[in-house]
Every structure is written in structure tokens, then in C-alpha cells.
Write an enzyme that holds these catalytic residues in place. Sequence first.
Site, mmCIF file in Angstrom:
data_model
loop_
_atom_site.group_PDB
_atom_site.id
_atom_site.type_symbol
_atom_site.label_atom_id
_atom_site.label_comp_id
_atom_site.label_asym_id
_atom_site.label_seq_id
_atom_site.Cartn_x
_atom_site.Cartn_y
_atom_site.Cartn_z
ATOM 1 N N CYS A 108 3.115 17.409 3.357
ATOM 2 C CA CYS A 108 1.922 17.358 2.504
ATOM 3 C C CYS A 108 0.901 18.438 2.847
ATOM 4 C CB CYS A 108 1.273 15.979 2.596
ATOM 5 S SG CYS A 108 2.404 14.655 2.208
ATOM 6 N N HIS A 242 -6.437 15.885 1.017
ATOM 7 C CA HIS A 242 -5.122 15.429 0.559
ATOM 8 C C HIS A 242 -5.254 14.006 0.019
ATOM 9 C CE1 HIS A 242 -1.025 14.412 0.236
ATOM 10 N NE2 HIS A 242 -0.894 13.807 1.398
ATOM 11 N N ASN A 272 -0.008 10.023 -4.367
ATOM 12 C CA ASN A 272 0.164 11.089 -3.370
ATOM 13 C C ASN A 272 1.263 12.026 -3.859
ATOM 14 O OD1 ASN A 272 0.961 12.626 -1.181
ATOM 15 N ND2 ASN A 272 0.983 10.929 0.282
HETATM 16 O O1 UT7 Z 1 1.027 12.087 2.817
HETATM 17 C C1 UT7 Z 1 1.078 11.416 4.049
HETATM 18 C C2 UT7 Z 1 1.909 10.199 3.906
HETATM 19 N N1 UT7 Z 1 1.460 8.894 4.030
HETATM 20 C C3 UT7 Z 1 0.218 8.371 4.218
HETATM 21 O O2 UT7 Z 1 -0.785 8.990 4.299
HETATM 22 C C4 UT7 Z 1 0.168 6.873 4.323
HETATM 23 C C5 UT7 Z 1 -0.755 6.365 5.388
HETATM 24 N N2 UT7 Z 1 -0.747 4.918 5.423
HETATM 25 C C6 UT7 Z 1 -1.259 4.155 4.435
HETATM 26 O O3 UT7 Z 1 -1.759 4.667 3.449
HETATM 27 C C7 UT7 Z 1 -1.224 2.663 4.586
HETATM 28 O O4 UT7 Z 1 -0.795 2.321 5.894
HETATM 29 C C8 UT7 Z 1 -0.312 1.961 3.542
HETATM 30 C C9 UT7 Z 1 -0.953 2.028 2.166
HETATM 31 C C10 UT7 Z 1 1.063 2.597 3.497
HETATM 32 C C11 UT7 Z 1 -0.145 0.471 3.883
HETATM 33 O O5 UT7 Z 1 -1.410 -0.154 3.953
HETATM 34 P P1 UT7 Z 1 -1.773 -1.074 5.209
HETATM 35 O O6 UT7 Z 1 -3.124 -1.599 4.962
HETATM 36 O O7 UT7 Z 1 -1.565 -0.242 6.443
HETATM 37 O O8 UT7 Z 1 -0.734 -2.240 5.075
HETATM 38 P P2 UT7 Z 1 0.407 -2.718 6.094
HETATM 39 O O9 UT7 Z 1 1.514 -1.729 6.141
HETATM 40 O O10 UT7 Z 1 -0.237 -3.146 7.368
HETATM 41 O O11 UT7 Z 1 0.931 -4.013 5.354
HETATM 42 C C12 UT7 Z 1 0.094 -5.167 5.189
HETATM 43 C C13 UT7 Z 1 0.867 -6.180 4.379
HETATM 44 C C14 UT7 Z 1 2.275 -6.422 4.889
HETATM 45 O O12 UT7 Z 1 2.569 -7.810 4.714
HETATM 46 P P3 UT7 Z 1 2.536 -8.817 5.974
HETATM 47 O O13 UT7 Z 1 3.545 -8.268 6.939
HETATM 48 O O14 UT7 Z 1 1.135 -8.736 6.487
HETATM 49 O O15 UT7 Z 1 2.901 -10.113 5.356
HETATM 50 C C15 UT7 Z 1 3.135 -5.635 3.942
HETATM 51 O O16 UT7 Z 1 4.451 -6.150 3.810
HETATM 52 O O17 UT7 Z 1 1.017 -5.711 3.034
HETATM 53 C C16 UT7 Z 1 2.386 -5.798 2.653
HETATM 54 N N3 UT7 Z 1 2.649 -4.757 1.684
HETATM 55 C C17 UT7 Z 1 2.512 -4.929 0.362
HETATM 56 N N4 UT7 Z 1 2.135 -5.993 -0.371
HETATM 57 C C18 UT7 Z 1 2.086 -5.839 -1.700
HETATM 58 C C19 UT7 Z 1 3.057 -3.498 1.925
HETATM 59 N N5 UT7 Z 1 3.184 -2.830 0.760
HETATM 60 C C20 UT7 Z 1 2.853 -3.699 -0.221
HETATM 61 C C21 UT7 Z 1 2.795 -3.609 -1.627
HETATM 62 N N6 UT7 Z 1 2.400 -4.693 -2.311
HETATM 63 N N7 UT7 Z 1 3.097 -2.482 -2.294
#
Ligand code: UT7
Length: 315
Positions: A108, A242, A272
Site C-alpha cells: 500500500c 492511506h 482500501n
Molecule cells: O493497507 C494496510 C492493510 N490493512 C489495514 O490497515 C488493516 C488494519 N486493521 C484494521 O483495520 C482492523 O484491525 C480491522 C478492521 C481489520 C478489524 O477491526 P478490529 O476492531 O481490530 O476487530 P477484530 O479483528 O479485533 O475483531 C473483533 C470482532 C471479532 O469477533 P470476536 O472474536 O470478538 O467474536 C471478529 O470475528 O469482530 C469480528 N469481525 C467481524 N464481525 C462482523 C471481524 N470482521 C467482521 C466483519 N463483520 N466483517
Amino acid sequence: MKIIGTGSVLPKKIVTNEMLSQFLDTSDEWITTRTGVKSRHVISDEKLEDMAIDAAQKALADAGISEADLDYIICSNVVNEYITPQLSCIIQGGIGASCPCIDINCACAGFIFALDLAESHYKAGKVKNVLIVCAEEPSRMPDWADRRTCVLFGDGAGAAVLGPGDNIKSIKLSSSSATDRLWQMRRLQPTPFVTKEEEDVPLQMKGQEVFKFAVKAAEKDVRRTLEEADCTPDDVDHYLLHQANIRIIDSIRHSMEQPKEKFPTNIEDHGNSSSSSCPILLDECRKAGRFQSGDLISMSAFGAGFVSGAVLFEW
Ligand code: UT7
């Protein structure tokens, strides 16, 4: 060097959060509050190279120069259907240019790394006009049954034409190997001799670790460019970050203690789009008449590797 033209192209298919929630265990509420994305443009029948060529031609038209005036083409890309030839050669043919060209894969952060590469050529006195094209189809990387990754991405191409000038105030790059946080692998063709195991693995991401890295790296890179140019965060008119997650953008904004108006975003309807994210945002802001001549712009991006970088430039 100086940015003298920009262009961008998005695929026509728009996928909303509601559409995703019809086949994934997700919701508009979750995606909007955790990422800021409401919808994204994804490739359906388009070819990435055609979008890249179109974005390049728009940037050349905006710059008011022709393909014959180009001395170098840099294409930033993570994946596309071709393994070889390089996408930049396909773009070169598509726009009818004849200069040397090169592909880079800096995830990215590709646009910032491309600017840095171009700057070295300017400093060596080797070029007058350079075309940078970032063309990405990250929607083709994750498993579309994996709600943690597929909801994040959108496709697109963004281009910038550079000309002679003294508008780049500072560029800072960094790389720190963290290959288990954000990665994807693909199987190559078998041979009669290969005995090792190979597999196709869709995009894998440790979201929270990437999030923490992104906030820290972006703030550090931006501050390093400001320091080198002897500027303060208040001197910057626009922060073009970004577009990976609105919460990442907000965290950086809070730590830089800057007002929201300085941080244009398009993540809401683009998601993204990997390295295309910065040049697409740049092009949209230019077209919206957001920049005045002499404005100071800070741009920052981060991605798999990890790699990150920031550039401070005058419009
Ligand atoms: O270009 C560079 C590439 N990437 C990035 O910059 C991404 C950086 N990271 C992020 O943006 C965030 O970490 C995410 C958006 C990917 C995830 O958000 P988060 O607040 O860190 O959520 P998490 O991974 O801690 O997940 C929290 C909960 C989980 O459920 P449990 O285990 O707490 O029951 C996930 O399974 O949210 C769940 N979850 C979802 N629920 C509904 C994860 N994705 C989804 C979804 N819909 N799409």
C-alpha cells in the site's frame, strides 16, 4: 520535481455493505463503525491494465504533456493477472510511450516509494517527466468467505505525472520485516523436480497488529518529513493518508492534534485500494478544487512488509 498532473479510474461495480451482509456474517453497522467503509468499487469485467492505461492518459492530459515527453514510467502493483511482462510495459504500450519502465511492489506504500525512486532520477539529472501509475485489484486477494478481510478492499488505478520543480520538501521511507502479519502466497507451476509443499493461501492479516503498526509508523514518518523540512504539523494544509481504516486516520489526526478538515477521505465509498489509494485521493481532491498553489501536503502510507513512508510536498 513537481506533480504536474493526476488521473484516476474506478471499476463501475459498486458493492455496498448491505450487499456483503447477504452472503457474509457481517453488517453495515460493524463495517461502518470498525472501518469507515460504506461501499467499494470492485473489478467485474474490467481488466486492471485497461484501468491503469486510462488513469495514465488522464494524468497526461491533466499535465498537458504527451506520452512522447515521458522519460520513465513507474508502476506500483501488488497483484494482477500477469506474472510477466511487468504491468508498466503493458501501460507503456497502451499509452504509446517508448521510455524505460519499471514495476515495484511496495504494497500500500507503493506511491510514496515510487515518488522516492523518481526523485533519485531527478537528482541524478536523468529525467524531465516521469509517470507513476498505481494499479491495484486487492479485491482479488482475500477469501470472499472471510469477513475479516474481504470487506476492507476496493479496486482502482491512480496516476501522477511529474515534471521539473522544487516541490518535494522531504520523503522518508521505512521497512521492517514482519512477514506473518499480512501475507498471501500462490502456488507456481509444478515441475518434474519440485518436491517441496506449495499452497495457495488467500490474504491473511492480523488486523490489530497491522492497525497498531500503521498508526505508529505513519505518525513517525510524517513527523520525520516535517522535521527535515523545518515545518510543524500546523504548517500542513492537507494530510492525505492511506485510506485503510477511518479509525487509523482519526488516531493519526488526534496525535498530530490537527482539525478534521485537513484530512480528506474517500474510504467511505472506495475502501482500501492498496497503493492506488493515495493517488486516487490526490486526484479527487485536485478535481474538487481543494488545493491552492503553494499549499503544503503531507501524504503517508503503510502496508504489508511492513513498509511505510511519507512525503511532504508543495502543490
Ligand atoms: O493497507 C494496510 C492493510 N490493512 C489495514 O490497515 C488493516 C488494519 N486493521 C484494521 O483495520 C482492523 O484491525 C480491522 C478492521 C481489520 C478489524 O477491526 P478490529 O476492531 O481490530 O476487530 P477484530 O479483528 O479485533 O475483531 C473483533 C470482532 C471479532 O469477533 P470476536 O472474536 O470478538 O467474536 C471478529 O470475528 O469482530 C469480528 N469481525 C467481524 N464481525 C462482523 C471481524 N470482521 C467482521 C466483519 N463483520 N466483517
